[in-house]
Design an enzyme around this catalytic site. Structure first.
Site, PDB file in Angstrom:
ATOM      1  N   ASP A  65       0.880  -1.161   0.000  1.00  0.00           N
ATOM      2  CA  ASP A  65       0.000   0.000   0.000  1.00  0.00           C
ATOM      3  C   ASP A  65       0.916   1.208   0.000  1.00  0.00           C
ATOM      4  O   ASP A  65       1.604   1.474   0.996  1.00  0.00           O
ATOM      5  CB  ASP A  65      -0.891  -0.018   1.250  1.00  0.00           C
ATOM      6  CG  ASP A  65      -1.826   1.180   1.340  1.00  0.00           C
ATOM      7  OD1 ASP A  65      -1.679   2.123   0.525  1.00  0.00           O
ATOM      8  OD2 ASP A  65      -2.691   1.187   2.240  1.00  0.00           O
ATOM      9  N   ASN A  92       3.240   2.243 -10.988  1.00  0.00           N
ATOM     10  CA  ASN A  92       1.955   2.342 -11.664  1.00  0.00           C
ATOM     11  C   ASN A  92       0.829   2.788 -10.733  1.00  0.00           C
ATOM     12  O   ASN A  92      -0.115   3.452 -11.176  1.00  0.00           O
ATOM     13  CB  ASN A  92       1.589   0.988 -12.276  1.00  0.00           C
ATOM     14  CG  ASN A  92       0.155   0.924 -12.732  1.00  0.00           C
ATOM     15  OD1 ASN A  92      -0.224   1.510 -13.746  1.00  0.00           O
ATOM     16  ND2 ASN A  92      -0.681   0.217 -11.977  1.00  0.00           N
ATOM     17  N   SER A 147       0.007  10.774 -17.051  1.00  0.00           N
ATOM     18  CA  SER A 147      -1.265  11.022 -17.726  1.00  0.00           C
ATOM     19  C   SER A 147      -1.116  12.065 -18.827  1.00  0.00           C
ATOM     20  O   SER A 147      -0.298  12.989 -18.700  1.00  0.00           O
ATOM     21  CB  SER A 147      -2.297  11.512 -16.701  1.00  0.00           C
ATOM     22  OG  SER A 147      -3.459  12.015 -17.329  1.00  0.00           O
ATOM     23  N   TYR A 182      -6.023  15.667  -9.696  1.00  0.00           N
ATOM     24  CA  TYR A 182      -5.353  14.531 -10.333  1.00  0.00           C
ATOM     25  C   TYR A 182      -4.315  14.989 -11.347  1.00  0.00           C
ATOM     26  O   TYR A 182      -3.153  14.556 -11.317  1.00  0.00           O
ATOM     27  CB  TYR A 182      -6.394  13.641 -11.017  1.00  0.00           C
ATOM     28  CG  TYR A 182      -5.797  12.549 -11.877  1.00  0.00           C
ATOM     29  CD1 TYR A 182      -5.231  11.422 -11.292  1.00  0.00           C
ATOM     30  CD2 TYR A 182      -5.800  12.640 -13.276  1.00  0.00           C
ATOM     31  CE1 TYR A 182      -4.680  10.415 -12.076  1.00  0.00           C
ATOM     32  CE2 TYR A 182      -5.252  11.645 -14.060  1.00  0.00           C
ATOM     33  CZ  TYR A 182      -4.694  10.533 -13.451  1.00  0.00           C
ATOM     34  OH  TYR A 182      -4.151   9.544 -14.236  1.00  0.00           O
ATOM     35  N   LYS A 186      -0.199  14.579 -11.366  1.00  0.00           N
ATOM     36  CA  LYS A 186       0.541  13.886 -12.410  1.00  0.00           C
ATOM     37  C   LYS A 186       1.578  14.803 -13.062  1.00  0.00           C
ATOM     38  O   LYS A 186       2.642  14.342 -13.486  1.00  0.00           O
ATOM     39  CB  LYS A 186      -0.421  13.330 -13.467  1.00  0.00           C
ATOM     40  CG  LYS A 186      -1.218  12.118 -13.002  1.00  0.00           C
ATOM     41  CD  LYS A 186      -0.323  10.934 -12.686  1.00  0.00           C
ATOM     42  CE  LYS A 186      -1.128   9.664 -12.424  1.00  0.00           C
ATOM     43  NZ  LYS A 186      -0.270   8.490 -12.153  1.00  0.00           N
ATOM     44  N   THR A 217     -10.087   2.580 -17.885  1.00  0.00           N
ATOM     45  CA  THR A 217      -9.783   1.830 -16.672  1.00  0.00           C
ATOM     46  C   THR A 217     -10.771   2.228 -15.584  1.00  0.00           C
ATOM     47  O   THR A 217     -11.651   3.055 -15.796  1.00  0.00           O
ATOM     48  CB  THR A 217      -8.351   2.145 -16.195  1.00  0.00           C
ATOM     49  OG1 THR A 217      -8.304   3.509 -15.764  1.00  0.00           O
ATOM     50  CG2 THR A 217      -7.346   1.935 -17.318  1.00  0.00           C
TER      51      THR A 217
END
Length: 265
Positions: A65, A92, A147, A182, A186, A217
């Site tokens: 984790d 990842n 991303s 997000y 990234k 995904t």
């Protein structure tokens, strides 16, 4: 001898596609499938093995984790004692939390802190922890999954939904709020990759960020909705990542790779 590849967050999504691609490669790998849950890891392994009954490679579950330092240390100790090295680390594991914020499950501060903790801070700590094992490899490779939303120069491209301005004046803005936490995280991850490229260049560690494209995904919580919005099949990510592991993009170290070229900063 089989090359040792550790992939975090690999029981689903892009991570699992990377496992699939490596497992069916002509090359031989010891694939370490990282997951927060060993039950989920073993289920993913059973699925891959049933899909490809013949392989030159092995897959082993590793509980990790990346938000938990003790979990990261335990994973390191397990791999160090059993294998003694890593040839490839694929960072990842990542997550998008905007939907939870919109649903009232996270405060704004929790949204931003959690986005950076998972996508940047946790990844940094994993990398720092595992570098000693990478440096024992004769061909060490370090990959960060990023991303397409992270590109600064691409943020003015209005053909991309997350770049479009709200149509109404005033506050609060109605409708789709995008994924600012997000994509900011990234973008930070891209700089993290550049820092590791700088730090490890003299150690012959080949470092990249991998931008697989907009894929359906479970990252955003609803793969089917992503497909309707134009997301591609996650399966395309696996062969792309494998190509980097197997040396096809060695001329592009230190950059953000796309399937067709280089992603602008």
């Amino acid at each position: 001898m089989a090359r040792v590849v550790f992939i975090t967050g690999a029981n689903t999504g892009i991570g699992l596609e990377a496992v699939r691609a490596l497992y069916r490669s002509k090359e031989s790998y010891q694939i370490l499938l990282g997951s927060r849950s060993l039950t989920n890891a073993n289920s993913a392994i059973d699925t891959v093995k049933s899909e490809f009954p013949s392989s030159n490679s092995t897959i082993t579950p590793v509980q990790i984790d990346i938000e938990n330092d003790n979990s990261i240390k335990t994973a390191y100790s397990t791999i160090e004692s059993q294998l003694g090295k890593l040839d490839v680390l694929i960072n990842n594991a990542g997550a998008q939390f905007e939907q939870q914020f919109s649903a009232g499950k996270l405060s704004e501060r929790e949204l931003w802190n959690k986005s950076w903790d998972v996508n940047v801070t946790g990844t940094q700590i994993v990398t720092t922890t595992f570098i000693p094992l990478l440096l024992k490899s004769s061909d060490p490779r370090l990959l960060f999954i990023t991303s397409g939303t992270a590109t600064l120069s691409g943020s003015s491209n209005l053909a991309t939904a997350v770049n479009r301005s709200p149509t109404a004046k005033g506050w609060p803005k109605p409708g789709f709020g995008g994924v600012p936490a997000y994509r900011s995280a990234k973008t930070g991850l891209n700089m993290l990759m550049r820092e590791w490229h700088r730090i490890l260049k003299e150690d012959r560690v080949k470092t990249w960020a991998i931008s697989p494209g907009y894929l359906a995904t479970g990252l955003g919580g609803n793969p089917e909705m992503s497909r309707k919005a134009g997301a591609g099949d996650p399966a395309v990510a696996g062969p792309f990542i494998r190509s980097v592991v197997e040396g096809e993009r060695d001329a592009d170290i230190g950059l953000v790779l796309t399937r067709g070229g280089i992603q602008d900063w």
